[in-house]
Design a protein around this motif. Structure first.
Motif, short mmCIF file in Angstrom:
data_model
loop_
_atom_site.label_atom_id
_atom_site.label_comp_id
_atom_site.label_asym_id
_atom_site.label_seq_id
_atom_site.Cartn_x
_atom_site.Cartn_y
_atom_site.Cartn_z
N PHE A 388 0.86 -1.18 0.00
CA PHE A 388 0.00 0.00 0.00
C PHE A 388 0.90 1.23 0.00
O PHE A 388 2.11 1.14 0.23
N SER A 389 0.31 2.40 -0.24
CA SER A 389 1.07 3.64 -0.29
C SER A 389 0.30 4.73 0.43
O SER A 389 -0.93 4.83 0.31
N ILE A 390 1.02 5.54 1.23
CA ILE A 390 0.42 6.64 2.00
C ILE A 390 1.17 7.92 1.64
O ILE A 390 2.40 7.96 1.66
N SER A 391 0.45 8.97 1.32
CA SER A 391 1.07 10.24 0.96
C SER A 391 1.49 11.01 2.21
O SER A 391 0.92 10.82 3.30
N SER A 392 2.48 11.88 2.04
CA SER A 392 2.94 12.68 3.16
C SER A 392 1.82 13.62 3.64
O SER A 392 1.15 14.25 2.83
N GLY A 393 1.63 13.68 4.96
CA GLY A 393 0.59 14.53 5.54
C GLY A 393 -0.76 13.87 5.65
O GLY A 393 -1.69 14.43 6.24
N GLU A 394 -0.90 12.66 5.13
CA GLU A 394 -2.18 11.96 5.16
C GLU A 394 -2.42 11.34 6.53
O GLU A 394 -1.48 10.93 7.23
N THR A 395 -3.67 11.29 6.95
CA THR A 395 -4.05 10.63 8.19
C THR A 395 -4.72 9.31 7.83
O THR A 395 -5.76 9.30 7.15
N VAL A 396 -4.12 8.21 8.27
CA VAL A 396 -4.61 6.88 7.91
C VAL A 396 -4.93 6.10 9.18
O VAL A 396 -4.11 6.02 10.11
N GLY A 397 -6.13 5.55 9.21
CA GLY A 397 -6.50 4.67 10.31
C GLY A 397 -6.18 3.23 9.96
O GLY A 397 -6.22 2.85 8.79
N VAL A 398 -5.85 2.44 10.96
CA VAL A 398 -5.57 1.01 10.77
C VAL A 398 -6.45 0.25 11.74
O VAL A 398 -6.39 0.49 12.95
N ILE A 399 -7.25 -0.65 11.21
CA ILE A 399 -8.20 -1.36 12.05
C ILE A 399 -8.21 -2.84 11.67
O ILE A 399 -7.87 -3.21 10.54
N GLN A 537 -14.96 11.34 23.84
CA GLN A 537 -14.90 12.80 23.67
C GLN A 537 -13.45 13.28 23.62
O GLN A 537 -13.08 14.09 22.76
N THR A 538 -12.61 12.77 24.55
CA THR A 538 -11.19 13.15 24.55
C THR A 538 -10.51 12.65 23.29
O THR A 538 -9.69 13.36 22.68
N ASP A 539 -10.85 11.43 22.87
CA ASP A 539 -10.29 10.86 21.65
C ASP A 539 -10.61 11.75 20.46
O ASP A 539 -9.75 12.06 19.62
N ALA A 540 -11.85 12.22 20.39
CA ALA A 540 -12.26 13.08 19.28
C ALA A 540 -11.51 14.41 19.30
O ALA A 540 -11.12 14.95 18.25
N ARG A 541 -11.28 14.98 20.49
CA ARG A 541 -10.55 16.25 20.59
C ARG A 541 -9.10 16.07 20.14
O ARG A 541 -8.53 16.95 19.50
N ILE A 542 -8.50 14.94 20.47
CA ILE A 542 -7.13 14.66 20.04
C ILE A 542 -7.07 14.59 18.51
O ILE A 542 -6.18 15.18 17.88
N ARG A 561 -11.66 0.94 17.81
CA ARG A 561 -12.96 1.59 17.67
C ARG A 561 -13.08 2.27 16.32
O ARG A 561 -12.18 2.99 15.90
N ILE A 562 -14.20 2.06 15.66
CA ILE A 562 -14.48 2.72 14.39
C ILE A 562 -14.46 4.24 14.57
O ILE A 562 -13.96 4.98 13.72
N SER A 563 -14.96 4.72 15.70
CA SER A 563 -15.04 6.16 15.94
C SER A 563 -13.67 6.82 15.96
O SER A 563 -13.55 8.01 15.68
N SER A 564 -12.62 6.05 16.28
CA SER A 564 -11.27 6.63 16.34
C SER A 564 -10.65 6.81 14.97
O SER A 564 -9.71 7.59 14.81
N VAL A 565 -11.15 6.09 13.95
CA VAL A 565 -10.55 6.15 12.61
C VAL A 565 -11.53 6.63 11.56
O VAL A 565 -11.15 6.83 10.41
N GLN A 566 -12.78 6.82 11.93
CA GLN A 566 -13.83 7.14 10.95
C GLN A 566 -13.53 8.42 10.18
O GLN A 566 -13.82 8.52 8.98
N ALA A 567 -12.95 9.41 10.85
CA ALA A 567 -12.70 10.70 10.21
C ALA A 567 -11.35 10.75 9.50
O ALA A 567 -10.98 11.80 8.95
N CYS A 568 -10.59 9.66 9.48
CA CYS A 568 -9.28 9.64 8.80
C CYS A 568 -9.45 9.79 7.30
O CYS A 568 -10.51 9.48 6.73
#
Length: 617
Positions: A388-399, A537-542, A561-568
């Motif tokens: 796989f490939s990830i661009s610089s500055g990208e936010t990627v979740g791993v689940i 809530q704290t996770d979302a703020r981070i 948790r899906i909620s921790s990576v959903q917005a990636c």
């Protein structure tokens, strides 16, 4: 092994050489005193010559004083050399351990390393001190005493030769059996230390589950095993004394019988017989000292091997010949990566990464194992053909489920392990081309089980940047959502943190570790399930702080948790060591069955995904 140990003498070589010389001078004085005693008796006391008594008596006093002086100096110098040798051993072991990759550390348990740096080094220190003194004293005393006996009366010296043969054979039989027992003793020491270490570290769990009796029994079994081995070894070693006494008394009887005959015949004087009695004790004591040296050397040989193993262990991950010292950007690429853990090999933990060829590249089955269980080469495939490939500055979740290879994946990015097959690229270059320090400064990893150290909050934060100002630390803590609880602490950033962070909660510890990682200002930030103890809530703020304040930093967020990576920006789905899917949240919901299953389970609260999937952490 001997060369490795010899190099650790280092700056103490002068003291190590001076000790045998001083000891030899001490022995010379000791051995000459009985010879002078014979002259004092024959020429002074028996002849009624008080001038000779004063002469030889004064000479004996001078010799005794010189022997005492040389003995004191030898003791001081040998203590200086042996403690310095032990200090160098511990320093060499500790420094080499710092160079180990994870797969090297996997070969030794924590308790095993502690035993090597304490019990084994103490054994070598004592042996080294005895080598410097006793191994010179005993044979030198033996040779000189036998020589003096031959000078006084060659006929009676035959008694000592027979005694030496009898004692030597007896001691050999004893030592040959004792040596095998001492080789097993240090394995029992490892088990004992492991029991203590686990109990102390997990004392809260022990008390929470009321398992004190179980832990007492486990410690008791380890202590009992060590007790039985030592009892058997000491019982055999105790035979030295009765054998020694038997030989001594036999020599005294034989010497008295033949000596009396020679005195009556006029071929031996009373003073000479008295000296022979002294020399026979000196000879047999020298033999006894030699026997104890052999036992000690046998015991320390096992320690020497264990200590040398750690010092000689070559780090499996090292810098290339011409390393790259700058990571240009935070892009990441995996190309056909495979990684296996080795189980049941030489390591005490049973797990060590393989850096050589991985053999056949067939996809692992359900168990993820290849080879024969319990045999060398028995492997657990953690990753298979990952690309796989990830661009610089990208936010990627791993689940993915437990044991799907998420943590192994990110450990390869900073070369905590090396791939068995394929390539990992950071900034467009293979990670094996980088200087390790430069790479790991550019890739900041917050592991699942991060540790806080004893010291203040600031001390712990500055692990990320030693010269970080208070303002820099405060900014990192704001980004990690840690500043609020720090401000409520009694002394704020100067609040003392206990060893292991036992006086802060799990969520607070994780946020301090994240802040510590941010202070490195890395190109890539990896959070390996590092917000699991934080509320949503704290996770979302981070996550929001990362998006708004660190847009140029590549971020990999491993979570359950899906909620921790959903917005990636994108999400990588791992399943049994392979990439099951890679895309946005909406794309994966539409196209990836596994991701949708996780999402449904968590949003509808109908079960536990990990329990359903199974696997090993």
């Amino acid at each position: 092994m001997l060369k490795t140990l010899y190099r650790q003498i280092g700056q103490y070589k002068g003291a190590a050489l001076a000790t045998p010389l001083l000891t030899a001078l001490e022995v010379v004085m000791d051995v000459l005193i009985p010879y002078v005693t014979a002259s004092l008796i024959d020429l002074g006391l028996n002849a009624g010559n008080m001038q000779a008594v004063y002469k030889y008596g004064g000479l004996m006093i001078v010799m005794a004083c010189l022997s005492l002086l040389f003995g004191i100096l030898a003791g001081r110098v040998s203590a200086y050399a042996s403690t310095g040798f032990a200090s160098n051993l511990r320093r060499a072991m500790y420094r080499n351990i710092q160079t180990f990759a994870f797969q090297d550390i996997d070969k030794y348990s924590t308790s095993g390393l502690v035993t090597r740096m304490t019990t084994d080094v103490n054994s070598l220190q004592n042996a080294f001190q005895q080598i410097l003194r006793v191994t010179v004293r005993a044979p030198f005393r033996l040779v000189l005493s036998v020589a003096m006996c031959l000078v006084i009366d060659p006929r009676l010296s035959f008694i000592f030769i027979v005694a030496m043969v009898v004692l030597g054979v007896s001691l050999y039989l004893i030592i040959s059996r004792v040596s095998k027992l001492f080789q097993q003793v240090f394995v029992k020491y490892d088990e004992l230390n492991q029991s203590v270490q686990e109990n102390v570290q997990a004392i809260r769990v022990v008390k929470a589950f009321v398992r004190e009796d179980h832990e007492n029994q486990k410690f008791g079994r380890a202590a009992d095993g060590l007790y039985k081995l030592y009892t058997r070894a000491e019982s055999l070693m105790a035979l030295n004394h009765p054998v020694m006494n038997m030989v001594v008394y036999g020599c005294i009887i034989a010497l008295s019988w033949w000596g009396a005959h020679f005195i009556v015949e006029g071929t031996l004087t009373t003073g000479e017989l008295t000296s022979l009695f002294t020399y026979v004790m000196s000879i047999l004591q020298a033999l006894m000292m030699l026997s104890m040296i052999f036992v000690m050397l046998t015991q320390s040989a096992a320690s020497a091997k264990r200590v040398s193993e750690v010092i000689e262990q070559k780090a499996s991950i090292t810098n290339p010949a011409e390393p790259i010292t700058t990571v240009t950007d935070g892009s990441i690429e995996f190309r056909g990566v495979r990684f296996d853990y080795e189980a049941g090999g030489t390591g005490e933990t049973g797990m060590s990464g393989l850096s050589g060829k991985s053999g056949k590249t067939g996809k692992p089955g359900k168990s993820g194992l290849s080879g024969q269980p319990g045999q060398p080469g028995h492997r657990r495939s953690a990753l298979y053909n990952v690309s796989f490939s990830i661009s610089s500055g990208e936010t990627v979740g791993v689940i993915g489920g437990t044991g799907s290879g998420k943590s192994t994946l990110v450990n390869l990015i900073s070369r905590l392990y090396d791939t068995c097959q394929g390539e990992v690229l950071v900034g467009g270059r293979n990670v094996k081309d980088y200087d390790l320090t430069a790479l790991r400064n550019a890739v900041s990893v917050v592991l699942q089980q991060n540790t806080l150290f004893s010291g203040t909050v600031l001390d712990n934060l500055r692990w990320g940047k030693q010269d970080a100002t208070l303002e820099e630390c405060q900014r990192a803590c704001r980004q990690a959502q840690a500043e609020e609880f720090i401000s409520e602490m009694p002394d704020g950033y100067n609040t003392h943190i206990e060893q292991g962070g036992t006086n802060v909660s799990g969520g607070q510890k994780q946020r301090l570790c994240i802040a510590r990682a941010l202070l490195k200002a890395p190109r890539i930030l990896v959070l390996d399930d590092s917000t699991s103890a934080c509320d949503t809530q704290t996770d979302a703020r981070i996550q929001r702080a990362f998006r708004e304040e660190l847009p140029q930093m590549t971020k990999l967020i491993i979570a359950q948790r899906i909620s921790s990576v959903q917005a990636c920006d994108r999400i990588l789905v791992m399943d049994n060591g392979v990439v099951s899917g890679f895309g946005t949240h909406d794309e994966l919901l539409a196209s990836n069955v596994l991701y949708k299953e996780i999402y449904d389970i968590q949003t509808k609260d109908v079960g536990d995904f990990d329990a359903k999937k199974g696997g090993v952490a």
